[in-house]
Motif scaffolding. Structure first.
Motif, PDB file in Angstrom:
ATOM      1  N   GLN A 123      21.603 -18.236   4.867  1.00  0.00           N
ATOM      2  CA  GLN A 123      20.233 -18.726   5.006  1.00  0.00           C
ATOM      3  C   GLN A 123      19.681 -18.449   6.406  1.00  0.00           C
ATOM      4  O   GLN A 123      18.579 -17.909   6.550  1.00  0.00           O
ATOM      5  N   LYS A 124      20.456 -18.778   7.420  1.00  0.00           N
ATOM      6  CA  LYS A 124      20.005 -18.596   8.794  1.00  0.00           C
ATOM      7  C   LYS A 124      19.857 -17.104   9.120  1.00  0.00           C
ATOM      8  O   LYS A 124      18.862 -16.687   9.733  1.00  0.00           O
ATOM      9  N   GLY A 125      20.833 -16.320   8.710  1.00  0.00           N
ATOM     10  CA  GLY A 125      20.806 -14.898   9.015  1.00  0.00           C
ATOM     11  C   GLY A 125      19.688 -14.158   8.322  1.00  0.00           C
ATOM     12  O   GLY A 125      18.957 -13.369   8.941  1.00  0.00           O
ATOM     13  N   LEU A 126      19.524 -14.413   7.027  1.00  0.00           N
ATOM     14  CA  LEU A 126      18.480 -13.727   6.260  1.00  0.00           C
ATOM     15  C   LEU A 126      17.095 -14.091   6.766  1.00  0.00           C
ATOM     16  O   LEU A 126      16.210 -13.234   6.879  1.00  0.00           O
ATOM     17  N   GLU A 127      16.896 -15.366   7.093  1.00  0.00           N
ATOM     18  CA  GLU A 127      15.575 -15.797   7.543  1.00  0.00           C
ATOM     19  C   GLU A 127      15.273 -15.353   8.979  1.00  0.00           C
ATOM     20  O   GLU A 127      14.123 -15.390   9.404  1.00  0.00           O
ATOM     21  N   SER A 128      16.315 -14.921   9.691  1.00  0.00           N
ATOM     22  CA  SER A 128      16.079 -14.370  11.031  1.00  0.00           C
ATOM     23  C   SER A 128      15.882 -12.855  10.986  1.00  0.00           C
ATOM     24  O   SER A 128      15.706 -12.222  12.026  1.00  0.00           O
ATOM     25  N   GLY A 129      15.959 -12.277   9.781  1.00  0.00           N
ATOM     26  CA  GLY A 129      15.684 -10.853   9.630  1.00  0.00           C
ATOM     27  C   GLY A 129      16.902  -9.977   9.478  1.00  0.00           C
ATOM     28  O   GLY A 129      16.779  -8.753   9.371  1.00  0.00           O
ATOM     29  N   LEU A 130      18.113 -10.550   9.442  1.00  0.00           N
ATOM     30  CA  LEU A 130      19.310  -9.749   9.260  1.00  0.00           C
ATOM     31  C   LEU A 130      19.408  -9.264   7.811  1.00  0.00           C
ATOM     32  O   LEU A 130      18.942  -9.929   6.890  1.00  0.00           O
ATOM     33  N   SER A 131      20.022  -8.127   7.622  1.00  0.00           N
ATOM     34  CA  SER A 131      20.274  -7.637   6.268  1.00  0.00           C
ATOM     35  C   SER A 131      21.490  -8.353   5.701  1.00  0.00           C
ATOM     36  O   SER A 131      22.303  -8.913   6.458  1.00  0.00           O
ATOM     37  N   PRO A 132      21.659  -8.376   4.376  1.00  0.00           N
ATOM     38  CA  PRO A 132      22.865  -8.989   3.801  1.00  0.00           C
ATOM     39  C   PRO A 132      24.153  -8.390   4.368  1.00  0.00           C
ATOM     40  O   PRO A 132      25.126  -9.111   4.589  1.00  0.00           O
ATOM     41  N   GLU A 133      24.145  -7.090   4.612  1.00  0.00           N
ATOM     42  CA  GLU A 133      25.317  -6.442   5.197  1.00  0.00           C
ATOM     43  C   GLU A 133      25.602  -6.999   6.587  1.00  0.00           C
ATOM     44  O   GLU A 133      26.757  -7.322   6.920  1.00  0.00           O
ATOM     45  N   GLU A 134      24.565  -7.175   7.377  1.00  0.00           N
ATOM     46  CA  GLU A 134      24.726  -7.723   8.726  1.00  0.00           C
ATOM     47  C   GLU A 134      25.147  -9.189   8.672  1.00  0.00           C
ATOM     48  O   GLU A 134      25.951  -9.647   9.498  1.00  0.00           O
ATOM     49  N   VAL A 135      24.621  -9.932   7.712  1.00  0.00           N
ATOM     50  CA  VAL A 135      24.982 -11.349   7.572  1.00  0.00           C
ATOM     51  C   VAL A 135      26.469 -11.500   7.279  1.00  0.00           C
ATOM     52  O   VAL A 135      27.168 -12.318   7.900  1.00  0.00           O
ATOM     53  N   VAL A 887      23.519 -20.453  -5.299  1.00  0.00           N
ATOM     54  CA  VAL A 887      23.786 -19.043  -5.623  1.00  0.00           C
ATOM     55  C   VAL A 887      23.422 -18.089  -4.485  1.00  0.00           C
ATOM     56  O   VAL A 887      23.654 -16.885  -4.599  1.00  0.00           O
ATOM     57  N   LEU A 888      22.867 -18.601  -3.391  1.00  0.00           N
ATOM     58  CA  LEU A 888      22.470 -17.718  -2.293  1.00  0.00           C
ATOM     59  C   LEU A 888      23.629 -16.857  -1.775  1.00  0.00           C
ATOM     60  O   LEU A 888      23.453 -15.649  -1.577  1.00  0.00           O
ATOM     61  N   PRO A 889      24.833 -17.415  -1.534  1.00  0.00           N
ATOM     62  CA  PRO A 889      25.931 -16.553  -1.085  1.00  0.00           C
ATOM     63  C   PRO A 889      26.263 -15.453  -2.090  1.00  0.00           C
ATOM     64  O   PRO A 889      26.561 -14.319  -1.709  1.00  0.00           O
ATOM     65  N   LEU A 890      26.203 -15.794  -3.370  1.00  0.00           N
ATOM     66  CA  LEU A 890      26.530 -14.831  -4.413  1.00  0.00           C
ATOM     67  C   LEU A 890      25.566 -13.646  -4.380  1.00  0.00           C
ATOM     68  O   LEU A 890      25.969 -12.485  -4.450  1.00  0.00           O
ATOM     69  N   LEU A 891      24.272 -13.928  -4.270  1.00  0.00           N
ATOM     70  CA  LEU A 891      23.264 -12.872  -4.240  1.00  0.00           C
ATOM     71  C   LEU A 891      23.325 -12.079  -2.937  1.00  0.00           C
ATOM     72  O   LEU A 891      23.059 -10.865  -2.924  1.00  0.00           O
ATOM     73  N   THR A 892      23.660 -12.759  -1.853  1.00  0.00           N
ATOM     74  CA  THR A 892      23.833 -12.052  -0.576  1.00  0.00           C
ATOM     75  C   THR A 892      24.996 -11.074  -0.677  1.00  0.00           C
ATOM     76  O   THR A 892      24.913  -9.928  -0.200  1.00  0.00           O
ATOM     77  N   ILE A 893      26.070 -11.507  -1.304  1.00  0.00           N
ATOM     78  CA  ILE A 893      27.232 -10.638  -1.507  1.00  0.00           C
ATOM     79  C   ILE A 893      26.867  -9.437  -2.370  1.00  0.00           C
ATOM     80  O   ILE A 893      27.291  -8.305  -2.106  1.00  0.00           O
TER      81      ILE A 893
END
Length: 932
Positions: A123-135, A887-893
């Motif tokens: 949540q913190k990483g995505l909302e700061s603009g990081l890509s899922p790969e970077e998160v 489900v946020l971690p699942l979709l990020t993965i």
């Protein structure tokens, strides 16, 4: 405002009468809401993990609300339901979720402890603009300081465990919502049947109510569309978990959670159509059978002595079944499959009857009655052969004879128990649920042409050059062939043999065993005539066809010309004779899913509404009763959402003798999976139809100015959506940035993800479920809103946005569309894909979607006067919020793996990323309700 009498248990006799509700005191209501006692068995606060402390504020608010009677008088029903949700579902989820950390499974403790951290990082990483790969990379760098996951494969293995853990977390939420369904849903609210009947009687419309009840019906059709498929062992655990939660058995809950953790979810192989049938028959046996019986009892009480005796066993509810009959794009459904499913259904209903008649015998032990009941039990067959030894007509006669003896010889003692069983027999017959046959018009056309080549003399050589009406005359006049030839193509030959299968099923299970042939992608009257012709050519129904040919209009163009197509059929004298055999009733199906895929959300829904109006007018002109059958999916983008509001908004210009809908996947489990939810949702469908037919409401009738505005909005929205759909990046974006091309490998259902085999994935061959599902996986939900914002923005630019606001206030139809679109938008989460803004190839395309979403959200909030989406549906909003967080971690993965797979060309890792995409896709679809 809240109905204090209802909370205090002082409901009216009518609500007791209709809804079968029991009184409960405020003290009992409070006690049932104290979630802490559920786990601790005492008022003392149990230990809880730090990350769950925030939930206690919700719990305190619930207690304050329920204990402060002064405050209780000033709150709304929805606030009570929200408080219940927070205490009974949200808090209990947090408490029970902590039990997962004690599961005796390898590495489960470590995984469960890291998931809250991973969720926060996502949540913190995505909302700061990081890509899922970077998160994900940052997560391992910061929290794996001991370098346990020091290789890419070890990281992937951990992410696999996260996916498995998350899908079980969502199952826990499902179980909590199901177990507390009656506490988090307003079962006796303004949409309920009891409330409706109370209003009808206040307006002295009892006679009109009885008239409508004597002819109105609801038909629910279960489909096997691939939006959910739990293995049967998982379903069994879920059912037991619901019961354990309801009985507050914490020890049993813990054991079941352990069992759930050790039981595999993923299907190694695709389920067969027979597997899907067996899966859904469990719902028929364990939920629908008793729910339909209960509702029919309640409705009979309403009818009372005024109801015409000849219609005593009017079928208020009927069931349909697609597994084993739906051939549209499914090469695995064959004639033998259809016959096996019919046998399964017959066996299932006979088992239910035997179980019921044994219960009836316990009470009706009277001389002369008990012996007859034993005879009927034997008529149903045995454990070795569930095959009835008497016809349905003979069975009906026996039951009626017993009923009369109970009345005349035993003063009607225990008559309601017997009548409940008798009504079930009249409703379900030997078929339980009618198997609908469905095939695509293009396959049917090829089948007919292949037959024509084998029997060239059946039609004149210049047939293709003749006018439509002459073609119809020839097709509808064809007589049975002496010998039906075998066709060379396997699929085409199976299609032709389906008509013989339908006749065999009717002989075994009764006429309602299989009597509807649905034509997908119906393009006009000739498609209908060819199906009718094949039913005649194959013999057995000559001159008096016991089959309904049901055209399914799906695309925007087909919907526009649907009335013209039916007019050509209705004006044909031969087809009119066929309709007379079918009691002058014509079933017409409208496909929400493909309509939305073809023309966007607003364009499709307004197109279907207009098509129904035009079809209603044509049908009335020819003295035909149109029955509309809606192919609705789970999410609003495929016709889901609030069905009561939608059907209650159908005005007098649309025929409304029956409500017929398809239900599938998570919609079955979420809306009809347990008795409380099944009763409630079946009741809401009946309530919506009766409300439409009995009570007048100006908000249900569109004025000309409202029609003009809807036409204008629809045209702008359609144009916007078509431009978007025709964008050169449209399909490449879905194929590369979403898991669309992996849908077929998730083993959710037996049906392929696209209609044509092999080759590249083309838009026209793409099925609506993976299409809408791909947007859902991206958390963009484009089919649920795109184009609506553009249309409203045009009004705003012209200073006319107030017209849309007035339309929302004054039109139930538009209100239903807006509410359901908001539900789709609540399930979006653009930070997940915000990284695409930096993508050279897709940045502009992503930004186009995001801008449309922002404009739609802003303008919808303006016209509805809400501060946030779904403010007027707080429980639904909170449920979505809870699920989306889980489900946020699942979709990020999933996005992480999609990014990685395009970069890493090492073969073993490529396969691992691919499996991670498929596994996360399976988990997301299967574990979250209405995800596809």
């Amino acid at each position: 405002m809240i109905n204090i009498k209802r909370i205090l248990g002082k409901r009216t006799d009518l609500l007791h009468f209709i809804n079968g509700s029991s009184q409960q005191s405020l003290q009992q209501y409070q006690k049932a809401s104290q979630g802490l006692q559920f786990l601790s068995g005492q008022s003392k606060q149990p230990k809880i993990h730090n990350q769950n402390f925030y939930q206690f504020s919700a719990m305190k608010r619930t207690f304050d609300l329920l204990n402060d009677q002064k405050k209780l008088k000033s709150v709304t029903n929805k606030e009570i339901l929200l408080a219940n949700f927070e205490s009974r579902v949200q808090l209990r989820y947090q408490l029970l979720n902590s039990l997962f950390q004690t599961l005796p499974v390898d590495q489960i403790n470590e995984t469960s402890m890291l998931i809250p951290i991973l969720t926060h990082a996502c949540q913190k990483g995505l909302e700061s603009g990081l890509s899922p790969e970077e998160v994900i990379d940052k997560f391992f760098k910061e929290y794996d300081q001991n370098q346990i996951y020091n290789t890419e494969q070890k990281k992937i293995d951990f992410l696999f465990r996260v996916v498995q853990f998350v899908e079980r977390q969502v199952v826990l939420v499902d179980a909590l919502e199901d177990a507390n369904y009656s506490q988090i849903n307003d079962l006796h609210g303004p949409e309920s049947l009891g409330n409706l009947i109370e209003r009808i009687r206040r307006h002295n419309l009892d006679d009109e109510l009885l008239k409508q009840l004597s002819r109105f019906a609801v038909r629910v059709v279960l489909t096997a569309h691939p939006t959910q498929f739990y293995p049967k062992q998982v379903l069994s655990i879920i059912n037991d978990l619901n019961e354990a939660i309801q009985s507050n058995d914490i020890t049993q809950i813990q054991y079941l959670l352990w069992q759930l953790a050790k039981t595999p979810f993923f299907q190694r192989e695709k389920p067969t159509p027979l597997d899907e049938a067996q899966f859904l028959i469990q719902y028929l046996e364990n939920v629908f059978y008793d729910a339909v019986g209960t509702l029919q009892d309640r409705l009979r009480k309403v009818l009372g002595s005024k109801f015409d005796k000849q219609k005593e066993f009017h079928k208020f509810y009927t069931l349909g079944f697609w597994p084993g009959g739906d051939r549209d794009g499914n090469p695995f459904v064959r004639v033998e499959t259809t016959k096996k499913v019919a046998k399964l259904l017959r066996t299932s209903i006979l088992k239910c009857y035997i179980r019921d008649v044994r219960q009836v015998k316990k009470r009706l032990s009277f001389k002369g009655i008990y012996e007859l009941l034993e005879e009927i039990e034997n008529d149903f067959g045995s454990n070795f052969s569930y095959k009835p030894s008497v016809s349905l007509e003979q069975l009906y006669e026996k039951l009626d004879f017993i009923r009369q003896k109970i009345i005349t010889d035993h003063n009607g003692l225990f008559l309601p128990i017997f009548e409940n069983f008798q009504r079930k027999v009249h409703t379900f017959g030997y078929h339980f649920a009618s198997i609908d046959i469905r095939q695509d018009s293009r396959v049917l056309d090829k089948t007919f042409k292949a037959l024509q080549e084998k029997v060239p003399y059946m039609l004149p050589y210049n047939f293709e050059e003749l006018p439509v009406q002459q073609k119809l005359d020839l097709l509808l006049s064809l007589k049975p062939l002496n010998t039906v030839p075998q066709l060379d193509d396997e699929v085409l030959n199976d299609t032709l043999q389906t008509f013989n299968a339908m006749r065999e099923i009717q002989e075994e299970n009764g006429e309602f065993g299989s009597y509807r042939f649905i034509i997908s992608n119906c393009r006009g009257p000739l498609d209908v005539a060819k199906v009718y012709a094949m039913s005649q050519l194959t013999g057995g129904w000559s001159g008096n066809s016991k089959i309904d040919v049901v055209p399914l209009f799906e695309t925007i163009d087909d919907l526009k010309s649907a009335d013209k197509s039916m007019k050509e059929l209705f004006s044909n004298g031969i087809y009119q004779k066929h309709l007379k055999f079918r009691k002058m009733r014509q079933t017409i199906m409208c496909g929400f899913s493909d309509g939305t895929k073809d023309g966007g959300y607003l364009g499709a829904n307004w197109g279907i509404y207009q098509a129904k109006e035009n079809l209603s007018k044509i049908s009335r002109d020819y003295g035909v009763e149109a029955i509309f059958f809606d192919g609705r999916g789970g999410p609003p983008a495929r016709g889901g959402g609030n069905k009561h509001l939608y059907y209650a908004s159908q005005g007098p210009t649309i025929e409304n003798h029956e409500i017929q809908i398809t239900i599938q996947g998570q919609t079955i489990s979420s809306n009809f999976g347990v008795t409380d939810s099944c009763l409630h949702n079946l009741e809401l469908l009946m309530s919506a139809g009766l409300q439409n037919n009995v009570l007048e409401d100006p908000k249900r009738v569109l004025t000309q100015s409202q029609r003009d505005l809807l036409n204008e909005l629809s045209e702008v929205s359609l144009k916007s959506y078509l431009e978007f759909k025709n964008h050169p990046k449209f399909m490449p974006y879905l194929l590369e940035k979403s898991p669309l091309k992996y849908y077929g490998e998730a083993n959710i259902g037996s049906r392929p993800a696209k209609r044509s085999a092999g080759g590249e994935m083309k838009f026209e061959d793409l099925r609506a479920i993976p299409f809408v599902g791909a947007w859902s996986q991206l958390k963009q939900n484009v089919p649920g809103f795109y184009g609506l914002g553009t249309a409203l923005k045009k009004l705003e630019a012209e200073g006319r946005l107030n017209e849309a606001a007035d339309l929302y206030k004054d039109s139930l139809f538009f209100k239903a569309l807006v509410q359901n679109s908001m539900m789709s938008m609540c399930k979006t989460y653009f930070p997940l894909t915000h990284y695409m803004l930096k993508d050279k190839q897709y940045s502009e395309f992503w930004n186009q979607i995001y801008n449309e979403f922002q404009e739609t959200e802003r303008l919808l909030l303006l016209i509805t006067e809400q501060k946030q989406l779904l403010d007027n549906e707080p429980v639904i909003k909170q449920s979505i919020k809870l699920r989306e967080q889980i489900v946020l971690p699942l979709l990020t993965i999933q996005q992480f793996a999609l990014q990685r797979i395009n970069k890493d060309h090492q073969e073993d890792l490529h396969k691992s990323y691919q499996n991670l995409i498929i596994r996360s896709l399976f988990g997301s679809i299967n574990a979250t309700r209405n995800a596809a």
